[in-house]
Each structure stands twice: as structure tokens, then as C-alpha cells.
Write an enzyme that holds these catalytic residues in place. Structure first.
Site, PDB file in Angstrom:
ATOM      1  N   ASP A  30      -2.025  -0.375   5.681  1.00 35.81           N
ATOM      2  CA  ASP A  30      -2.358   0.119   7.095  1.00 35.81           C
ATOM      3  C   ASP A  30      -3.795   0.442   7.201  1.00 35.81           C
ATOM      4  O   ASP A  30      -4.347   1.087   8.360  1.00 35.81           O
ATOM      5  CB  ASP A  30      -1.903   1.606   7.142  1.00 35.81           C
ATOM      6  CG  ASP A  30      -2.191   2.477   6.074  1.00 35.81           C
ATOM      7  OD1 ASP A  30      -2.348   2.353   5.167  1.00 35.81           O
ATOM      8  OD2 ASP A  30      -2.282   3.825   6.866  1.00 35.81           O
ATOM      9  N   ASP A  69      -0.079   5.313   1.169  1.00 40.43           N
ATOM     10  CA  ASP A  69      -0.128   6.124   2.188  1.00 40.43           C
ATOM     11  C   ASP A  69      -0.159   5.341   3.479  1.00 40.43           C
ATOM     12  O   ASP A  69      -1.003   4.634   3.725  1.00 40.43           O
ATOM     13  CB  ASP A  69      -1.219   6.918   2.038  1.00 40.43           C
ATOM     14  CG  ASP A  69      -1.249   8.123   1.035  1.00 40.43           C
ATOM     15  OD1 ASP A  69      -0.677   9.123   1.114  1.00 40.43           O
ATOM     16  OD2 ASP A  69      -1.682   7.654  -0.072  1.00 40.43           O
ATOM     17  N   ASP A  81       0.952  -1.007   0.238  1.00 34.32           N
ATOM     18  CA  ASP A  81       0.091   0.109   0.080  1.00 34.32           C
ATOM     19  C   ASP A  81       0.801   1.236  -0.023  1.00 34.32           C
ATOM     20  O   ASP A  81       2.012   1.002   0.345  1.00 34.32           O
ATOM     21  CB  ASP A  81      -0.934   0.058   1.308  1.00 34.32           C
ATOM     22  CG  ASP A  81      -1.568   1.116   1.673  1.00 34.32           C
ATOM     23  OD1 ASP A  81      -2.297   1.548   0.645  1.00 34.32           O
ATOM     24  OD2 ASP A  81      -1.298   1.662   2.757  1.00 34.32           O
TER      25      ASP A  81
HETATM   26  O1  LIG Z   1      -4.475   3.057  -0.410  1.00 35.08           O
HETATM   27  P1  LIG Z   1      -3.522   4.182  -0.007  1.00 35.08           P
HETATM   28  O2  LIG Z   1      -2.317   4.404  -0.969  1.00 35.08           O
HETATM   29  O3  LIG Z   1      -3.072   4.045   1.404  1.00 35.08           O
HETATM   30  O4  LIG Z   1      -4.196   5.356  -0.105  1.00 35.08           O
HETATM   31  C1  LIG Z   1      -5.420   5.761   0.746  1.00 35.08           C
HETATM   32  C2  LIG Z   1      -5.503   7.165   0.882  1.00 35.08           C
HETATM   33  O5  LIG Z   1      -4.285   7.918   0.846  1.00 35.08           O
HETATM   34  C3  LIG Z   1      -4.282   9.179   1.073  1.00 35.08           C
HETATM   35  O6  LIG Z   1      -4.877   9.552   2.230  1.00 35.08           O
HETATM   36  C4  LIG Z   1      -4.462   9.542   3.347  1.00 35.08           C
HETATM   37  O7  LIG Z   1      -3.097   9.829   3.439  1.00 35.08           O
HETATM   38  C5  LIG Z   1      -2.884  11.541   3.472  1.00 35.08           C
HETATM   39  C6  LIG Z   1      -1.653  11.720   3.393  1.00 35.08           C
HETATM   40  O8  LIG Z   1      -0.853  11.113   4.322  1.00 35.08           O
HETATM   41  C7  LIG Z   1      -3.665  11.705   4.763  1.00 35.08           C
HETATM   42  O9  LIG Z   1      -3.726  13.266   4.805  1.00 35.08           O
HETATM   43  C8  LIG Z   1      -5.117  11.430   4.617  1.00 35.08           C
HETATM   44  O10 LIG Z   1      -5.661  11.803   5.699  1.00 35.08           O
HETATM   45  C9  LIG Z   1      -5.186   9.995   4.519  1.00 35.08           C
HETATM   46  O11 LIG Z   1      -6.498   9.332   4.496  1.00 35.08           O
HETATM   47  C10 LIG Z   1      -4.898   9.775  -0.171  1.00 35.08           C
HETATM   48  O12 LIG Z   1      -4.894  11.171  -0.261  1.00 35.08           O
HETATM   49  C11 LIG Z   1      -6.261   9.187  -0.466  1.00 35.08           C
HETATM   50  O13 LIG Z   1      -6.965   9.889  -1.766  1.00 35.08           O
HETATM   51  C12 LIG Z   1      -6.136   7.745  -0.581  1.00 35.08           C
HETATM   52  O14 LIG Z   1      -7.482   7.359  -0.841  1.00 35.08           O
END
Ligand SMILES: O=P(O)(O)OC[C@H]1O[C@H](O[C@H]2O[C@H](CO)[C@@H](O)[C@H](O)[C@H]2O)[C@H](O)[C@@H](O)[C@@H]1O
Length: 383
Positions: free
Chosen positions: A326, A125, A123
């Protein structure tokens, strides 16, 4: 094959989703007849707001539970998750009896991996990059990038992200990997001799380097609808301070991390009201983010299966897939690996969580250490 450490039973996704949409058949190909009557015009009438909507269907509870508590510290204008969050509590330690550290369990993992083809799914983020307030600033460190590059030298490696494929590629910038964006609804994988699982909508395409790849986009027909809903959500939430809406091509992310808690109901209600007019879209929850996506039977777990098939890695007796993630959306992948004892899911979390994973890591730094152990182990294996 038994990949199970001695764990207690696990629970499925604890986060409630919009039940009103669950009655809709969600077969992957069930949507293929495009019905214009389901695609409302931009002049939709927003139903009168009722706070009970988002409360009674569990959105608010899910929003409150959607991210671990954080200690703030400043770093390059970003707010990083501090690793002294809550991992030293008795509660976390007792949780780790069921979900041991993948670092501490590395020897056990490597014994099991011996003579197997290991495939790595990551993954982005919260796994490769720390969670920060601004999604545009969720950069991975150079050390992490170098580590992932090394991993890809030894194992087939894919990133499976909720972000659009292009956005996650911009952040990772490694050509050696396979990418699945939009929660697995936009996959670039290897060209395989057989069409994985008979999926008819695989296209041969070329990647950034002009290399032939297999492109799979099972929600392609939703593109105009997602675009329309993205613009409606932007319009309807623009007065809510701190809200941030991202268009991820096949899904939309509505962030409330920077929205005052007293306005969470307003943002949830706005999204809820819009979705009332789109029965072919549904909502899932991520870390302080509402995710709008098509009602199709596709998720990160299906993406893992698709990639394993594309890579010719379906024989569970000599293949060991490892998925590190995560978030709630990663649970679908953990579940696929747990079912039939197929491989290992590793949850990245500094707090106890219900999960289908087998192992745990506290934060991205530990992910990097684990990946380095894997690379070093493989190097030793190859002599
Ligand atoms: O599947 P992932 O790669 O983990 O993406 C999931 C979401 O990640 C991002 O949002 C998350 O991370 C951001 C930066 O650290 C944070 O600000 C936010 O609160 C988290 O939800 C991304 O911006 C989303 O569009 C993804 O869906």
C-alpha cells in the site's frame, strides 16, 4: 511473456526525498569502509533551525501527501480506515480503468498464472492490517492470519515490511513464511545452493524453530549509527506531542500521524537537522511517517529479487511473482515486477495514486478476499 493489462504509462515515486543526500554514491557495497569521521558523537551540534530547509526540499509537501484521507470509526480502541473513504468517486473509478481491481480481474490473473509457479510477497501495514493510530496496535485479524497461512501452504510466501523483522514476526506469528524486515534490509530466506546474485554477506543461521535459514543483512555495519540516530531523534522530538519514534534495527520510523498539523514542520526540521550530520543516512516518506535509512542501493524491490533467487524462481517464463502493498516503499517492488513484465504488483489504496502496480485493491479486506481466491483456484487446479 506479456503480463501487461492495457494500462497507461506509470510514473515513478512521486514523493521527493532529501536531494542533498542523493549525490552520495549509493552502490550497495560502497559503504563498506567504515569511516568514523562520518559518525558524529552524541554531542552533535544541532544547526540553527531554518524552516526553509524542510519546505524547500519538499519534505512538507511529501508529508501532507503521505496518507489518504480517512473517515474515523472506533473499533477495539483503534481507529480503522473506513472503507467508504473515497472509492465511489468518479475520480477513483476513472483511475481504476488504468489499475483495475485484482478481484474483478481474478480470472485474467488466474489464466496467466496457469502452469506457472506463483510466489506471493506481502507488505504488512495497510495491506494485511488496517492503518491505526498506534503502530503497536496494528494487529491482523485471525481471519487474515488463517488466510495467509493457507496461502503459504500452496505458494512460497514472504512478508516484506518496513518494520524490524522481529516486530513483524511478532505480529504475524506464522512460521511458514519468509520474512524481510527493515524495508528488505534484514531477510530470512531459504538456504539455497548458490549465493543469490553473488552476495557475499549471506549467513547460514537458524530461525525461531531451529530450522536452517539464509540470513542476509546488507546494512549490518549501520547498526550502531542507526541506534545513535534513533536515540537522538527520540531526545529531540520528545516535546512534540503525539510524535512516536520506532527503532527498526536498520532504519528508524518517525511517526507524525498523531502530531498536530501545525507541528509537522517542527518534527520534520528536527529530523532534518540531525540527518545533516549523517550523510550516509537518507530519508524516505511513508504513510504519515518519516523513514530514516542507510544510503545503500537496497530496497523492497531488491529484497523481492533476492528472495526469488534464493527460492530458485528466476525463470520469468514459468514464474509469476505477485506483490501486494500500500505504501510508497512498495513501489520499488512494483517496479521490479513491472520491468521485463515479470509479475504483478497490486496497490492497496482507497484513493487514486501514481503507482507502478498493475492492479488495485481498496483495503486489507479485499486483500484477504483476493488471497482466498488464489487459494481456492490452486485447490481446484490440484483437483
Ligand atoms: O512496510 P510496512 O509493513 O507497510 O511498514 C511501513 C510502516 O508501517 C507502520 O506504520 C504505518 O502503520 C501504522 C499502524 O497502522 C500507522 O500508525 C502509521 O501511520 C503508518 O505509517 C510502522 O509503524 C512503520 O514503522 C513502518 O515503517
Amino acid at each position: 511473456m506479456d503480463v501487461k493489462p492495457n494500462h497507461s504509462s506509470v510514473l515513478t515515486d512521486p514523493i521527493p526525498i532529501n536531494k542533498s543526500r542523493l549525490g552520495i554514491p549509493s552502490g550497495l557495497f560502497g559503504y563498506s569502509q567504515h569511516d568514523p569521521s562520518l559518525s558524529p558523537s552524541k554531542r552533535i551540534k544541532i544547526p540553527r533551525r531554518s524552516l526553509d530547509d524542510v519546505r524547500s526540499n519538499g519534505w512538507l509537501d511529501a508529508m501532507k501527501a503521505s496518507s489518504p484521507p480517512r473517515k474515523k470509526k472506533e473499533y477495539n480502541n483503534s481507529e480503522l480506515v473506513s472503507n467508504d473513504c473515497s472509492t465511489d468517486t468518479e475520480d477513483y473509478r476513472s483511475w481504476m480503468l488504468d489499475y483495475p481491481s485484482a478481484l474483478d480481474s481474478f480470472e485474467q490473473i488466474s489464466i496467466f498464472a496457469r502452469n506457472k509457479k506463483v510466489a506471493i510477497f506481502l507488505d504488512y501495514d495497510g495491506t494485511l492490517s488496517p492503518i491505526v493510530d498506534n503502530p503497536d496496535c496494528a494487529f491482523m485479524s485471525e481471519a487474515m492470519r488463517a488466510t495467509v497461512r493457507d496461502v503459504a501452504k500452496f505458494f512460497p510466501t514472504a512478508i516484506i515490511s518496513g518494520r524490524s523483522r522481529d516486530k513483524v514476526y511478532e505480529l504475524v506469528r506464522l512460521t511458514e513464511l519468509y520474512y524481510a524486515g527493515s524495508h528488505g534490509m534484514d531477510i530470512i530466506g531459504p538456504v539455497s545452493q548458490t549465493v543469490p546474485n553473488g552476495h557475499s554477506d549471506c549467513l547460514i543461521s537458524t530461525n525461531h524453530q531451529g530450522k536452517e535459514v539464509n540470513l542476509f543483512q546488507p546494512a549490518r555495519e549501520f547498526l550502531p549509527m542507526i541506534d545513535e540516530v534513533f536515540r537522538l531523534i527520540v531526545e529531540n522530538t520528545k516535546e512534540i506531542k503525539g510524535s512516536n519514534v520506532e527503532n527498526h534495527k536498520f532504519c528508524v520510523s518517525v511517526h507524525y500521524r498523531n502530531v498536530e498539523k501545525q507541528n509537522w514542520t517542527t518534527i520534520a526540521q528536527s529530523v532534518h537537522d540531525i540527518l545533516t550530520n549523517y550523510p550516509r543516512l537518507r530519508l524516505t516518506h511513508g504513510r504519515k511517517v518519516l523513514e530514516v535509512r542507510p544510503v545503500i542501493d537496497w530496497n523492497k524491490g531488491k529484497a523481492v529479487e533476492f528472495l526469488l533467487e534464493s527460492l530458485g524462481l528466476t525463470n520469468k517464463d514459468d514464474v509469476l511473482p505477485i506483490y501486494i502493498g500500500d505504501d510508497t516503499t512498495d513501489e520499488d517492488a512494483f517496479k521490479v515486477l513491472r520491468e521485463n513484465n515479470r509479475g504483478y504488483g497490486i496497490l492497496v489504496s482507497p484513493i487514486r495514486k501514481q503507482t507502478n502496480a498493475f492492479y488495485s485493491l481498496r483495503e486489507p479486506n479485499e486483500v484477504m478476499k483476493f488471497l482466498q481466491l488464489l487459494v481456492n483456484w490452486k485447490k481446484r487446479q490440484q483437483g
